[in-house]
Scaffold this motif. Structure first.
Motif, PDB file in Angstrom:
ATOM      1  N   LEU A  21       0.825  -1.199   0.000  1.00  0.00           N
ATOM      2  CA  LEU A  21       0.000   0.000   0.000  1.00  0.00           C
ATOM      3  C   LEU A  21       0.863   1.254   0.000  1.00  0.00           C
ATOM      4  CD1 LEU A  21      -2.722  -0.775   2.717  1.00  0.00           C
ATOM      5  CD2 LEU A  21      -2.906  -1.042   0.232  1.00  0.00           C
ATOM      6  N   TYR A  22       0.343   2.291  -0.628  1.00  0.00           N
ATOM      7  CA  TYR A  22       0.894   3.636  -0.531  1.00  0.00           C
ATOM      8  C   TYR A  22      -0.119   4.414   0.294  1.00  0.00           C
ATOM      9  CZ  TYR A  22       1.701   8.509  -1.797  1.00  0.00           C
ATOM     10  OH  TYR A  22       1.934   9.852  -1.750  1.00  0.00           O
ATOM     11  N   LEU A  23       0.360   5.162   1.271  1.00  0.00           N
ATOM     12  CA  LEU A  23      -0.524   6.034   2.025  1.00  0.00           C
ATOM     13  C   LEU A  23       0.260   7.204   2.566  1.00  0.00           C
ATOM     14  CD1 LEU A  23       0.009   5.160   5.261  1.00  0.00           C
ATOM     15  CD2 LEU A  23      -1.374   3.256   4.522  1.00  0.00           C
ATOM     16  N   VAL A  24      -0.471   8.214   2.989  1.00  0.00           N
ATOM     17  CA  VAL A  24       0.137   9.405   3.557  1.00  0.00           C
ATOM     18  C   VAL A  24      -0.200   9.422   5.047  1.00  0.00           C
ATOM     19  CG1 VAL A  24       0.246  11.927   3.526  1.00  0.00           C
ATOM     20  CG2 VAL A  24      -0.015  10.658   1.377  1.00  0.00           C
ATOM     21  N   VAL A  25       0.841   9.536   5.867  1.00  0.00           N
ATOM     22  CA  VAL A  25       0.684   9.549   7.322  1.00  0.00           C
ATOM     23  C   VAL A  25       0.825  10.988   7.807  1.00  0.00           C
ATOM     24  CG1 VAL A  25       1.659   8.724   9.502  1.00  0.00           C
ATOM     25  CG2 VAL A  25       1.587   7.211   7.513  1.00  0.00           C
ATOM     26  N   ASP A  26      -0.162  11.418   8.605  1.00  0.00           N
ATOM     27  CA  ASP A  26      -0.104  12.796   9.094  1.00  0.00           C
ATOM     28  C   ASP A  26       0.810  12.916  10.313  1.00  0.00           C
ATOM     29  OD1 ASP A  26      -1.567  12.063  11.405  1.00  0.00           O
ATOM     30  OD2 ASP A  26      -3.448  12.904  10.653  1.00  0.00           O
ATOM     31  N   SER A  27       0.901  14.110  10.856  1.00  0.00           N
ATOM     32  CA  SER A  27       1.826  14.369  11.964  1.00  0.00           C
ATOM     33  C   SER A  27       1.416  13.700  13.272  1.00  0.00           C
ATOM     34  CB  SER A  27       1.979  15.880  12.181  1.00  0.00           C
ATOM     35  OG  SER A  27       0.725  16.451  12.503  1.00  0.00           O
ATOM     36  N   THR A  28       0.197  13.118  13.311  1.00  0.00           N
ATOM     37  CA  THR A  28      -0.231  12.376  14.507  1.00  0.00           C
ATOM     38  C   THR A  28      -0.018  10.876  14.350  1.00  0.00           C
ATOM     39  OG1 THR A  28      -2.531  12.014  13.821  1.00  0.00           O
ATOM     40  CG2 THR A  28      -2.024  14.114  14.940  1.00  0.00           C
ATOM     41  N   GLY A  29       0.384  10.435  13.144  1.00  0.00           N
ATOM     42  CA  GLY A  29       0.601   9.012  12.884  1.00  0.00           C
ATOM     43  C   GLY A  29      -0.591   8.317  12.252  1.00  0.00           C
ATOM     44  N   ALA A  30      -1.626   9.072  11.908  1.00  0.00           N
ATOM     45  CA  ALA A  30      -2.818   8.496  11.278  1.00  0.00           C
ATOM     46  C   ALA A  30      -2.705   8.592   9.755  1.00  0.00           C
ATOM     47  CB  ALA A  30      -4.063   9.231  11.744  1.00  0.00           C
ATOM     48  N   ALA A  31      -3.268   7.592   9.066  1.00  0.00           N
ATOM     49  CA  ALA A  31      -3.311   7.624   7.604  1.00  0.00           C
ATOM     50  C   ALA A  31      -4.365   8.638   7.166  1.00  0.00           C
ATOM     51  CB  ALA A  31      -3.646   6.249   7.054  1.00  0.00           C
ATOM     52  N   LEU A  32      -3.993   9.501   6.227  1.00  0.00           N
ATOM     53  CA  LEU A  32      -4.950  10.484   5.723  1.00  0.00           C
ATOM     54  C   LEU A  32      -6.021   9.787   4.898  1.00  0.00           C
ATOM     55  CD1 LEU A  32      -2.672  13.434   4.582  1.00  0.00           C
ATOM     56  CD2 LEU A  32      -4.023  13.247   6.673  1.00  0.00           C
ATOM     57  N   ARG A  33      -7.249  10.177   5.115  1.00  0.00           N
ATOM     58  CA  ARG A  33      -8.363   9.614   4.344  1.00  0.00           C
ATOM     59  C   ARG A  33      -8.126   9.848   2.856  1.00  0.00           C
ATOM     60  NH1 ARG A  33     -12.076   7.277   6.858  1.00  0.00           N
ATOM     61  NH2 ARG A  33     -12.914   7.881   8.864  1.00  0.00           N
ATOM     62  N   ALA A  54      -8.617  -1.937   5.892  1.00  0.00           N
ATOM     63  CA  ALA A  54      -7.950  -1.831   7.192  1.00  0.00           C
ATOM     64  C   ALA A  54      -7.083  -0.583   7.327  1.00  0.00           C
ATOM     65  CB  ALA A  54      -7.085  -3.073   7.424  1.00  0.00           C
ATOM     66  N   ALA A  55      -6.666  -0.003   6.223  1.00  0.00           N
ATOM     67  CA  ALA A  55      -5.707   1.107   6.244  1.00  0.00           C
ATOM     68  C   ALA A  55      -6.100   2.282   7.141  1.00  0.00           C
ATOM     69  CB  ALA A  55      -5.429   1.591   4.822  1.00  0.00           C
ATOM     70  N   PRO A  56      -7.360   2.723   7.142  1.00  0.00           N
ATOM     71  CA  PRO A  56      -7.695   3.874   7.999  1.00  0.00           C
ATOM     72  C   PRO A  56      -7.477   3.615   9.494  1.00  0.00           C
ATOM     73  CG  PRO A  56      -9.407   3.539   6.362  1.00  0.00           C
ATOM     74  CD  PRO A  56      -8.485   2.347   6.295  1.00  0.00           C
ATOM     75  N   GLY A  57      -7.481   2.365   9.915  1.00  0.00           N
ATOM     76  CA  GLY A  57      -7.283   2.045  11.324  1.00  0.00           C
ATOM     77  C   GLY A  57      -5.831   1.839  11.727  1.00  0.00           C
ATOM     78  N   LEU A  58      -4.931   1.836  10.759  1.00  0.00           N
ATOM     79  CA  LEU A  58      -3.521   1.634  11.066  1.00  0.00           C
ATOM     80  C   LEU A  58      -2.923   2.904  11.673  1.00  0.00           C
ATOM     81  CD1 LEU A  58      -2.397  -0.222   7.812  1.00  0.00           C
ATOM     82  CD2 LEU A  58      -3.014  -1.225  10.023  1.00  0.00           C
ATOM     83  N   ARG A  59      -1.991   2.727  12.590  1.00  0.00           N
ATOM     84  CA  ARG A  59      -1.318   3.865  13.220  1.00  0.00           C
ATOM     85  C   ARG A  59       0.183   3.695  13.068  1.00  0.00           C
ATOM     86  NH1 ARG A  59      -5.234   5.753  12.329  1.00  0.00           N
ATOM     87  NH2 ARG A  59      -6.899   6.441  13.673  1.00  0.00           N
ATOM     88  N   PHE A  60       0.869   4.811  12.876  1.00  0.00           N
ATOM     89  CA  PHE A  60       2.304   4.819  12.620  1.00  0.00           C
ATOM     90  C   PHE A  60       2.978   5.871  13.477  1.00  0.00           C
ATOM     91  CE2 PHE A  60      -0.037   3.580   8.860  1.00  0.00           C
ATOM     92  CZ  PHE A  60       0.592   2.421   8.475  1.00  0.00           C
ATOM     93  N   THR A  61       4.288   5.812  13.539  1.00  0.00           N
ATOM     94  CA  THR A  61       5.074   6.887  14.127  1.00  0.00           C
ATOM     95  C   THR A  61       5.285   7.907  13.021  1.00  0.00           C
ATOM     96  OG1 THR A  61       6.191   5.345  15.612  1.00  0.00           O
ATOM     97  CG2 THR A  61       7.261   7.474  15.229  1.00  0.00           C
ATOM     98  N   ALA A  62       4.907   9.131  13.291  1.00  0.00           N
ATOM     99  CA  ALA A  62       5.012  10.174  12.271  1.00  0.00           C
ATOM    100  C   ALA A  62       6.470  10.441  11.911  1.00  0.00           C
ATOM    101  CB  ALA A  62       4.369  11.467  12.771  1.00  0.00           C
ATOM    102  N   ALA A  63       6.678  10.816  10.651  1.00  0.00           N
ATOM    103  CA  ALA A  63       8.007  11.269  10.221  1.00  0.00           C
ATOM    104  C   ALA A  63       8.318  12.567  10.956  1.00  0.00           C
ATOM    105  CB  ALA A  63       8.017  11.492   8.713  1.00  0.00           C
ATOM    106  N   ARG A  64       9.589  12.888  11.033  1.00  0.00           N
ATOM    107  CA  ARG A  64       9.990  14.123  11.717  1.00  0.00           C
ATOM    108  C   ARG A  64      10.937  14.920  10.845  1.00  0.00           C
ATOM    109  NH1 ARG A  64       8.705  14.660  16.958  1.00  0.00           N
ATOM    110  NH2 ARG A  64       7.772  12.859  17.936  1.00  0.00           N
ATOM    111  N   ARG A  65      10.804  16.217  10.947  1.00  0.00           N
ATOM    112  CA  ARG A  65      11.772  17.138  10.362  1.00  0.00           C
ATOM    113  C   ARG A  65      12.381  17.834  11.568  1.00  0.00           C
ATOM    114  NH1 ARG A  65       8.923  19.788   6.375  1.00  0.00           N
ATOM    115  NH2 ARG A  65       9.585  18.148   4.965  1.00  0.00           N
ATOM    116  N   GLY A  66      13.588  17.398  11.934  1.00  0.00           N
ATOM    117  CA  GLY A  66      14.162  17.830  13.204  1.00  0.00           C
ATOM    118  C   GLY A  66      13.352  17.196  14.323  1.00  0.00           C
ATOM    119  N   ALA A  67      12.828  17.998  15.208  1.00  0.00           N
ATOM    120  CA  ALA A  67      12.011  17.478  16.308  1.00  0.00           C
ATOM    121  C   ALA A  67      10.517  17.601  16.040  1.00  0.00           C
ATOM    122  CB  ALA A  67      12.359  18.225  17.595  1.00  0.00           C
TER     123      ALA A  67
END
Length: 93
Positions: A21-33, A54-67
Motif C-alpha cells: 500500500l501507498y498512504l500518507v501519514v499525518d503528523s499524529t501518525g494516522a493515515a490520511l483519508r 484496514a488502512a484507515p485504522g492503522l497507526r504509525f510513528t510520524a516522520a519528523r523534520r528535526g524534532a
C-alpha cells in the motif's frame, strides 16, 4: 496494530499473499483519508480489498523534520500469512 481480517474464502483455500500500500501519514501518525492505494496487488482481489479496508485504522510513528512531526508518504506491505497449523496440518491415521 490490530490484526487485519483474513478474507475467509482465501483462508479456507489456504492462500497467502502480500499487498503493498501507498498512504500518507499525518503528523499524529494516522493515515490520511483517501490517500491509500494499492501499488502492488497480491493478485487476489479479496486481499487487496481487506488491506484497503484496514488502512484507515492503522497507526504509525510520524516522520519528523528535526524534532517536529510532519506529514509524509510511506509504502506499507500488508502480509496475509496462514498459521503453521493450517499450512502444515498434521496427518491423521
Amino acid at each position: 496494530q490490530p490484526a487485519i481480517p483474513y478474507p475467509p474464502e482465501l483462508y479456507a483455500r489456504r492462500i497467502e499473499g502480500e499487498v503493498m500500500l501507498y498512504l500518507v501519514v499525518d503528523s499524529t501518525g494516522a493515515a490520511l483519508r483517501d490517500s491509500t492505494r494499492v501499488i502492488t496487488s497480491s493478485g487476489q482481489a479479496a486481499f487487496d480489498a481487506a488491506a484497503l479496508d484496514a488502512a484507515p485504522g492503522l497507526r504509525f510513528t510520524a516522520a519528523r523534520r528535526g524534532a517536529v512531526p510532519v506529514t509524509a508518504p510511506i509504502q506499507v506491505p500488508i502480509r496475509f500469512t496462514l498459521p503453521d497449523s493450517i499450512k502444515h496440518p498434521r496427518e491423521t491415521k
